[in-house]
Write an enzyme that holds these catalytic residues in place. Structure first.
Site, PDB file in Angstrom:
ATOM      1  N   HIS A 101     -21.785  50.154 119.815  1.00 24.90           N
ATOM      2  CA  HIS A 101     -22.456  51.445 119.620  1.00 24.90           C
ATOM      3  C   HIS A 101     -21.527  52.596 120.008  1.00 24.90           C
ATOM      4  O   HIS A 101     -21.390  53.586 119.265  1.00 24.90           O
ATOM      5  CB  HIS A 101     -23.735  51.503 120.459  1.00 24.90           C
ATOM      6  CG  HIS A 101     -24.394  52.849 120.454  1.00 24.90           C
ATOM      7  ND1 HIS A 101     -25.350  53.211 119.531  1.00 24.90           N
ATOM      8  CD2 HIS A 101     -24.228  53.931 121.255  1.00 24.90           C
ATOM      9  CE1 HIS A 101     -25.743  54.456 119.760  1.00 24.90           C
ATOM     10  NE2 HIS A 101     -25.074  54.908 120.803  1.00 24.90           N
ATOM     11  N   GLU A 102     -20.897  52.479 121.168  1.00 26.95           N
ATOM     12  CA  GLU A 102     -19.985  53.536 121.614  1.00 26.95           C
ATOM     13  C   GLU A 102     -18.779  53.646 120.687  1.00 26.95           C
ATOM     14  O   GLU A 102     -18.280  54.751 120.437  1.00 26.95           O
ATOM     15  CB  GLU A 102     -19.539  53.288 123.062  1.00 26.95           C
ATOM     16  CG  GLU A 102     -20.676  53.314 124.081  1.00 26.95           C
ATOM     17  CD  GLU A 102     -21.532  54.562 123.994  1.00 26.95           C
ATOM     18  OE1 GLU A 102     -20.997  55.630 123.633  1.00 26.95           O
ATOM     19  OE2 GLU A 102     -22.736  54.484 124.285  1.00 26.95           O
ATOM     20  N   HIS A 105     -19.400  55.864 117.810  1.00 28.62           N
ATOM     21  CA  HIS A 105     -19.127  57.290 118.030  1.00 28.62           C
ATOM     22  C   HIS A 105     -17.656  57.609 117.791  1.00 28.62           C
ATOM     23  O   HIS A 105     -17.317  58.679 117.275  1.00 28.62           O
ATOM     24  CB  HIS A 105     -19.518  57.682 119.454  1.00 28.62           C
ATOM     25  CG  HIS A 105     -20.992  57.730 119.683  1.00 28.62           C
ATOM     26  ND1 HIS A 105     -21.853  58.415 118.851  1.00 28.62           N
ATOM     27  CD2 HIS A 105     -21.771  57.178 120.660  1.00 28.62           C
ATOM     28  CE1 HIS A 105     -23.099  58.292 119.305  1.00 28.62           C
ATOM     29  NE2 HIS A 105     -23.071  57.544 120.390  1.00 28.62           N
ATOM     30  N   HIS A 109     -16.132  60.303 115.133  1.00 29.58           N
ATOM     31  CA  HIS A 109     -15.130  61.307 115.487  1.00 29.58           C
ATOM     32  C   HIS A 109     -13.930  61.230 114.548  1.00 29.58           C
ATOM     33  O   HIS A 109     -13.459  62.254 114.035  1.00 29.58           O
ATOM     34  CB  HIS A 109     -14.689  61.098 116.937  1.00 29.58           C
ATOM     35  CG  HIS A 109     -13.831  62.197 117.477  1.00 29.58           C
ATOM     36  ND1 HIS A 109     -13.148  62.095 118.665  1.00 29.58           N
ATOM     37  CD2 HIS A 109     -13.528  63.429 116.979  1.00 29.58           C
ATOM     38  CE1 HIS A 109     -12.478  63.210 118.885  1.00 29.58           C
ATOM     39  NE2 HIS A 109     -12.692  64.039 117.879  1.00 29.58           N
TER      40      HIS A 109
END
Length: 238
Positions: A101-102, A105, A109
């Protein structure tokens, strides 16, 4: 009279929203506890998964451990994946779901995903406003005291503005988090986590986490409405 009813209703909504937030947090903890001992079919720790994803997608991220429980996050300022120690060293389904999940991100980006960029701008503004909260409130209270209300309900105005920013931040955060979870599921499936049990466990962890963002949005909206009705009551009185 309608403003007073709205003020009371908003208070009830706040109570309900806080309860939902507490339930959401419990669901996250339960989903994590339930799946933190279930080993993933991927024979790698959360830290190793982060390194592999970073290498596979050529993002050259800094992967490091961070203190705390479920404090995992992606930091766009230095393009780092910060993984809590428990997840960094765990080969569990829960750890890998959170790491993926991280990393979602990080992909947002890298791809200049528009909602992610907007959220970063709003978060910066929100952080700036947060640092100004106490000075503004003190000034507002002093003006109210020494000017005997002539300056108007500045504390209420400030509160309305602050919670308006919080609502906007949470509105933008929700789709960003949902998208990161969707990416996480796809990433894990591509790596081989395709069994029904693993997919369901991953969904449970990520869906529970998403509920906390829904709860945060509800709480911020409830407080915004409460202070807004309070402001309307004040202006109506004048």
């Amino acid at each position: 009279m309608g403003y007073y009813i709205g003020y009371i209703v908003s208070g009830v909504v706040i109570i309900i929203s806080v309860i939902i937030a507490l339930v959401a947090q419990v669901k996250v903890n339960n989903a994590y506890e339930e799946n933190k001992e279930k080993l993933s079919s991927l024979d790698m720790t959360g830290g190793q998964l982060a390194e592999k994803l970073s290498s596979d997608y050529d993002l050259n991220l800094m992967v490091r451990q961070c203190n705390g429980r479920l404090t995992d996050h992606y930091d766009p300022t230095d393009r780092s994946l910060n993984i809590s120690q428990e997840n960094f060293n765990s080969k569990s389904i829960a750890a890998q779901a959170i790491v993926a999940h991280e990393f979602g991100h990080a992909l947002q980006h890298a791809e200049n995903y528009a909602p992610f960029k907007v959220r970063q701008t709003v978060v910066k503004a929100s952080n700036l406003i947060s640092r100004m909260i106490m000075p503004l409130l003190i000034v507002g209270i002093l003006l109210q005291i020494f000017l005997l209300g002539i300056a108007g309900p500045l504390v209420i105005y400030i509160s309305v503005a602050l919670y308006a920013v919080a609502v906007i931040a949470n509105l933008i955060t929700l789709p960003v988090e949902v998208n990161a979870s969707s990416r996480a599921k796809d990433l894990l499936v591509k790596l081989g986590c395709t069994s029904d049990s693993e997919v369901q466990a991953t969904d449970k962890v990520l869906n529970a986490a998403a509920l906390t963002y829904v709860a945060s949005l509800l709480v911020s909206m409830a407080y915004f409405l409460r202070f807004l009705f309070l402001l309307l009551m004040w202006t109506k009185r004048d």
